[in-house]
Design an enzyme around this catalytic site. Sequence first.
Site, mmCIF file in Angstrom:
data_model
loop_
_atom_site.group_PDB
_atom_site.id
_atom_site.type_symbol
_atom_site.label_atom_id
_atom_site.label_comp_id
_atom_site.label_asym_id
_atom_site.label_seq_id
_atom_site.Cartn_x
_atom_site.Cartn_y
_atom_site.Cartn_z
ATOM 1 N N LYS A 115 0.815 -1.221 0.000
ATOM 2 C CA LYS A 115 0.000 0.000 0.000
ATOM 3 C C LYS A 115 0.842 1.261 0.000
ATOM 4 O O LYS A 115 0.465 2.262 -0.597
ATOM 5 C CB LYS A 115 -0.960 0.006 1.189
ATOM 6 C CG LYS A 115 -2.049 -1.039 1.027
ATOM 7 C CD LYS A 115 -3.275 -0.743 1.867
ATOM 8 C CE LYS A 115 -4.382 -1.709 1.487
ATOM 9 N NZ LYS A 115 -5.516 -1.691 2.409
ATOM 10 N N LYS A 207 -5.303 -9.713 -7.513
ATOM 11 C CA LYS A 207 -6.477 -9.825 -6.644
ATOM 12 C C LYS A 207 -7.577 -8.851 -7.095
ATOM 13 O O LYS A 207 -7.261 -7.735 -7.494
ATOM 14 C CB LYS A 207 -6.005 -9.452 -5.230
ATOM 15 C CG LYS A 207 -6.868 -9.873 -4.109
ATOM 16 C CD LYS A 207 -6.203 -9.507 -2.785
ATOM 17 C CE LYS A 207 -6.093 -8.005 -2.609
ATOM 18 N NZ LYS A 207 -5.606 -7.584 -1.299
ATOM 19 N N LYS A 210 -10.673 -3.017 -4.635
ATOM 20 C CA LYS A 210 -11.457 -1.781 -4.663
ATOM 21 C C LYS A 210 -10.747 -0.703 -5.461
ATOM 22 O O LYS A 210 -11.380 0.194 -5.989
ATOM 23 C CB LYS A 210 -11.618 -1.242 -3.228
ATOM 24 C CG LYS A 210 -12.491 -2.072 -2.337
ATOM 25 C CD LYS A 210 -12.402 -1.570 -0.892
ATOM 26 C CE LYS A 210 -13.290 -2.409 0.018
ATOM 27 N NZ LYS A 210 -13.097 -2.101 1.434
HETATM 28 P P1 TYM Z 1 -10.867 -5.036 3.564
HETATM 29 O O1 TYM Z 1 -11.836 -3.956 3.881
HETATM 30 O O2 TYM Z 1 -9.777 -4.759 2.605
HETATM 31 O O3 TYM Z 1 -11.655 -6.304 3.022
HETATM 32 C C1 TYM Z 1 -12.761 -6.843 3.726
HETATM 33 C C2 TYM Z 1 -12.727 -8.346 3.648
HETATM 34 O O4 TYM Z 1 -12.783 -8.773 2.280
HETATM 35 C C3 TYM Z 1 -11.728 -9.690 2.031
HETATM 36 N N1 TYM Z 1 -11.294 -9.544 0.617
HETATM 37 C C4 TYM Z 1 -11.244 -10.552 -0.249
HETATM 38 N N2 TYM Z 1 -11.547 -11.853 -0.143
HETATM 39 C C5 TYM Z 1 -11.400 -12.634 -1.240
HETATM 40 N N3 TYM Z 1 -10.961 -12.155 -2.445
HETATM 41 C C6 TYM Z 1 -10.639 -10.841 -2.596
HETATM 42 N N4 TYM Z 1 -10.219 -10.377 -3.777
HETATM 43 C C7 TYM Z 1 -10.780 -9.977 -1.469
HETATM 44 N N5 TYM Z 1 -10.552 -8.656 -1.266
HETATM 45 C C8 TYM Z 1 -10.865 -8.410 0.023
HETATM 46 C C9 TYM Z 1 -10.639 -9.307 3.000
HETATM 47 O O5 TYM Z 1 -9.733 -10.370 3.223
HETATM 48 C C10 TYM Z 1 -11.446 -8.956 4.240
HETATM 49 O O6 TYM Z 1 -11.773 -10.121 4.980
HETATM 50 N N6 TYM Z 1 -7.802 -5.212 7.499
HETATM 51 C C11 TYM Z 1 -9.117 -5.577 7.026
HETATM 52 C C12 TYM Z 1 -10.244 -4.991 7.860
HETATM 53 C C13 TYM Z 1 -10.149 -5.254 9.325
HETATM 54 C C14 TYM Z 1 -10.355 -6.498 9.976
HETATM 55 C C15 TYM Z 1 -10.194 -6.248 11.360
HETATM 56 C C16 TYM Z 1 -10.664 -7.784 9.513
HETATM 57 C C17 TYM Z 1 -9.863 -4.339 10.291
HETATM 58 N N7 TYM Z 1 -9.902 -4.928 11.501
HETATM 59 C C18 TYM Z 1 -10.330 -7.256 12.302
HETATM 60 C C19 TYM Z 1 -10.807 -8.799 10.496
HETATM 61 C C20 TYM Z 1 -10.635 -8.533 11.841
HETATM 62 C C21 TYM Z 1 -9.270 -5.079 5.608
HETATM 63 O O7 TYM Z 1 -8.603 -4.185 5.180
HETATM 64 O O8 TYM Z 1 -10.261 -5.658 4.912
#
Ligand code: TYM
Length: 345
Positions: A115, A207, A210
């Site tokens: 990032k 991947k 967003k």
């Molecule tokens: P974030 O907001 O980027 O994504 C949310 C969830 O979607 C999953 N994800 C995917 N799964 C499969 N294929 C993809 N291409 C894909 N893109 C995203 C992510 O793995 C995630 O589960 N750091 C986390 C948010 C967070 C969090 C937490 C998660 C903050 N605190 C505590 C679990 C527990 C994040 O940026 O997710």
Amino acid sequence: MSKFVDRVFSGVQPTGNLHLGNYLGAIKKFVAMQASHQCVYCVVDMHALTAWQDPTELAANTREVTAAFIAAGIDPKAHIVFNQSQVAEHAELAWIFNCVARMGWMNRMTQFKEKAGKDRENASVGLFAYPTLMAADILLYKATHVPVGDDQKQHLELTRDIAAKFNNDFGEQLERLGHGEQFFPMTEPLIEGPATRIMSLRDGSKKMSKSDASDLSRINLTDDADAIAKKIRKAKTDPAPLPDNVDDLAARPEADNLVGIYAALAETAKEQVIGEYGGREFSAFKPALADLAVDKLSPVNAEMRRLTDDPATVDATLREGAARAREIAAATMAEVRDIVGFIRG
Ligand code: TYM
């Protein structure tokens, strides 16, 4: 037997463009966990701030993720749905974890490197410290299970390292205060099934994300039926028909991705999909996938739209969820303050 109650925690960032990867890799799993666990689902608006967010859009995106949770089938009355910034204990525990985690551990985080890119000097301090806030999210609720996509695996390993170091550093104090050896649990990541890493529809080596400049690379949860069908029709594939054997998908990333998406939407395994479509051309498989995707995503899309048209109700849901989250969070933080030696009046 563990002294911890089975509790699920997970979070999604309100950074716009919620897509099929978020839905299949995370949100759909959140829904499934409700039958067997007490669940806490969080819209992590403080995490979003690690990169610049327009304030008006951040609020709109927070409501949109909340709407997606509810539209997908999360019950905010039976479980807890809230936005992170309404529970100040997340930031407070994150500070303590900043003092537990080591620079060496944080320097190994690949997501920060991705990032921050080349311009690391200009990344926010928050982006670097992001994983300690994530550990705080999870451990504030002493969560035992965290459903996430594959890209979060390293952050969950760090969460376990932080929990172990905290339990160890304060071991004597834990004994003295009657907590036994483990104050924080060793949280289990739940990363399984055919959709742990959904890839871009334009490039099977990237991947689904967003932030991809090409909207054709992802199916957004706000896409209508025509857009979904068009994106699947235009999805990159190779010229061969689908293989007869799942193992042969390994060398064919685009085919593997579409079969995985089909399996996850149909709640089956890739083997099953190959059993039905093995040997068939993409010209036969893609329309079937498009029909399935429209069938499964349209109701979610319609319900999301209904909810985002009524922001007052969404805000009330978040407020009620935050009040319930705060009860758990405040109890944990009171214990943590005693453990580390902070005087509370
Ligand atoms: P974030 O907001 O980027 O994504 C949310 C969830 O979607 C999953 N994800 C995917 N799964 C499969 N294929 C993809 N291409 C894909 N893109 C995203 C992510 O793995 C995630 O589960 N750091 C986390 C948010 C967070 C969090 C937490 C998660 C903050 N605190 C505590 C679990 C527990 C994040 O940026 O997710």
